[in-house]
Design a protein around this motif. Sequence first.
Motif, mmCIF file in Angstrom:
data_model
loop_
_atom_site.group_PDB
_atom_site.id
_atom_site.type_symbol
_atom_site.label_atom_id
_atom_site.label_comp_id
_atom_site.label_asym_id
_atom_site.label_seq_id
_atom_site.Cartn_x
_atom_site.Cartn_y
_atom_site.Cartn_z
ATOM 1 N N GLN A 166 0.171 3.675 -14.685
ATOM 2 C CA GLN A 166 -0.411 2.927 -13.584
ATOM 3 C C GLN A 166 -0.589 3.830 -12.354
ATOM 4 O O GLN A 166 -1.625 3.804 -11.697
ATOM 5 N N HIS A 167 0.431 4.621 -12.082
ATOM 6 C CA HIS A 167 0.338 5.547 -10.953
ATOM 7 C C HIS A 167 -0.797 6.536 -11.170
ATOM 8 O O HIS A 167 -1.545 6.850 -10.264
ATOM 9 N N LEU A 168 -0.891 7.009 -12.392
ATOM 10 C CA LEU A 168 -1.951 7.963 -12.716
ATOM 11 C C LEU A 168 -3.305 7.334 -12.390
ATOM 12 O O LEU A 168 -4.143 7.945 -11.725
ATOM 13 N N GLY B 149 0.792 -1.227 0.000
ATOM 14 C CA GLY B 149 0.000 0.000 0.000
ATOM 15 C C GLY B 149 0.825 1.279 0.000
ATOM 16 O O GLY B 149 0.485 2.255 0.675
ATOM 17 N N LYS B 150 1.864 1.287 -0.807
ATOM 18 C CA LYS B 150 2.717 2.475 -0.870
ATOM 19 C C LYS B 150 2.004 3.651 -1.538
ATOM 20 O O LYS B 150 2.268 4.803 -1.219
ATOM 21 N N THR B 151 1.078 3.322 -2.467
ATOM 22 C CA THR B 151 0.426 4.398 -3.221
ATOM 23 C C THR B 151 -0.291 5.381 -2.297
ATOM 24 O O THR B 151 -0.177 6.598 -2.470
ATOM 25 N N LEU B 152 -0.995 4.846 -1.331
ATOM 26 C CA LEU B 152 -1.734 5.720 -0.413
ATOM 27 C C LEU B 152 -0.766 6.621 0.359
ATOM 28 O O LEU B 152 -0.994 7.822 0.506
HETATM 29 MG MG MG Z 1 3.321 0.569 -6.357
#
Ligand code: MG
Length: 696
Positions: free
Chosen positions: A331-333, A300-303
């Motif tokens: 993907q990040h977008l 859950g690094k994105t959060l």
């Molecule tokens: Mg990631």
Amino acid sequence: MSGRPEQLFPLFAGLETLDGIGPKTARLLAQTGLETPRDLLFALPYAVVDRRRRDTIRGVDLPKTLTVEVTVGAHRPAHNRGGAYRIFVQDSQTDFQLVFFHARADYLKKVLPEGARRVVSGKLELFDGTAQMVHPDHILPVEQAHSIPEFEPVYHLTQGVTQKTAYKAAQSALARLPDLAEWADPAQVSRQNWPTWADAVRAAHTPQGADDVAAFAPARERLAYDELFAHQLTLALARLRERKTRGTISVATGALQTRVMDALPYKPTGAQLRAIREITEDMGAPTRMNRLLQGDVGSGKTLVAFMALLVAVEAGGQGVMMAPTEILARQHLEGLRPLAEDAGVVLEILTGRDKGAERKAKLAALKAGDIQILVGTHAVFQNDVAFHDLRLAIVDEQHRFGVRQRMELSEKGQGADVLVMTATPIPRSLALAQYGDMDVSVLDEKPPGRKPVKTAIVSTSRMEEVVDHLRRAIEDGKQCYWVCPLVDESEVSDLTAAEERFKHLRAQLGDGIVGLVHGQMPPAEKDAAMAAFQGGRTKVLVATTVIEVGVNVPNATIMVIERAEIFGLAQLHQLRGRVGRGHDASTCLLMYQAPLSEGGRRRLEVLRETEDGFRIAETDLEMRGAGDLIGTAQSGLPRFQIADIERQAGLMAVAQTDARALLASDPKLTSERGQAARVLLWLMKQDQAIRLISVG
Ligand code: MG
Ligand code: ADP
């Protein structure tokens, strides 16, 4: 001290200034990076030959390298060109032959005249029942024989340079050894009973037996420590400078963060909350943040990253997040978009694909501050990209960058905070070597409810069975990644393998439900293939390793990896992390081509046994070595000449503590020990570090 200390001048002179080294040898040595006496001193022997003199060869187990005094007997020249020239010799108890090929008779008569006493040293072997020494390493009159070292160090050689020359070169470099003041922690030195640096170098080049060339020999350990200490000192100086640099103070109001938190369909893990708190605090402080966020795939690094970006926005500024590839940037977008909508902030993407008017418009919006969060590839750091008020730069999948790139990056952003994210769990010793300049937040807790991925090891000979299973799974509405390996490191065969598998699966499973994505595809096609899979229109995605990192398709529950035995463990772990992201149970099939080596089997079994990225990484390090693990050249991991980062992990930790402690008490390295440490940095060619102290 702005220049190299005078004490070190003799060590940094040209090699041809050494006794016994001419310009030609100097050139040959330079080809392998040995350019100065200093370089020779750090090129330690890897073995030792016992050349202690014995009375006779009688009773010795052959073949063996030995040294013995003999009386020279008759010469028997070669019968034909290329034949053996034999010289009979006798020691105190028995006789044997010296054998030469392509030798000039007059030369041999001169160095081995009949009736003379000589000491010969070389490898003695049995040939047709006769003991013979082919081309002895040393032939000397008895009164000069003391010049043969009793224990001769063996060096790695450059083409065209003999052991004898290498030995002489090292010896004459040793003659220049300066006595340098002690830079190591005195307590450590006395606890380990280490020699001084100069004594250690001398001892390492004059081993008195096999133990002396082992890594645990005190002299070697000390030199390894010096190497690690210099490296850690560099990292610690970089860290100190980063912290000293006036950073931007970005105070979180919490207004946007709260909105996002309230809208989340899940509860953040404790680890996520802790990381968010650490980052938010760092960003609010006047020192510049230089932090690593380490978390396994799916942790859950994105959060966490988004919350950090929101701090920048709440403080009235902008944030940027950079990914190593186009696919990942997109993907990040996609991952950030829903969060950005909840927060009500403007999110954009910038990659190499942006051209012309559209790019211009984005750059203008960025400069005006109308874009608050930017994601992208390296393109976001091109010269003409200007921010209105950049406060945070996030670099994703950082294992591809080194300390130097990190420093360059932070120089772009005028005091902007830096957050580096990596999904590659790395063993502590490597983390210390690679990220010793940073502070670290670890996501060591996975979001709840994740189903374990069932992993099986299957031979490619069972391909048909696998495809049958796959057919049924697809009928049940499941999706599958099918990864083909990089064969031969060649893009072409890499591609062929994937294309062939694609055709094969299409023929077996039906048209239209199998997709293909590889690195050579035009970008638009790549996006289309990814989108079709993400949207569930294709059920199987055949891919080369471009899907390795970051891709998120929760409905994909099957991962097939062909030729898994040729992938690295960390890579397999990453790939497997692509599945097990949804509610359904997932499977990973590691297919290998028989026969599987013992090591190959053990590696795949580790994956079957655990999903703990750190455990896998430790095993990988044990089995493969540090350089291999992340690819030294691209990882930014320093290449240590003497230290063995796998076996001397403890020493690395001590070096870091020691380096940080020294700088804490003497940040400018002006104390006596500080001065000594400066000399060490020069000695170790840590130019970057030296610049840091002269600037700071
Ligand atoms: Mg990631
Ligand atoms: P990674 O660390 O690999 O980048 P992501 O940030 O992509 O992981 O998260 C993986 C998935 O887990 C995403 O679908 C995300 O929405 C979800 N997720 C993240 N944090 C939590 C949480 N605390 N509880 C449940 N699901 C979460």
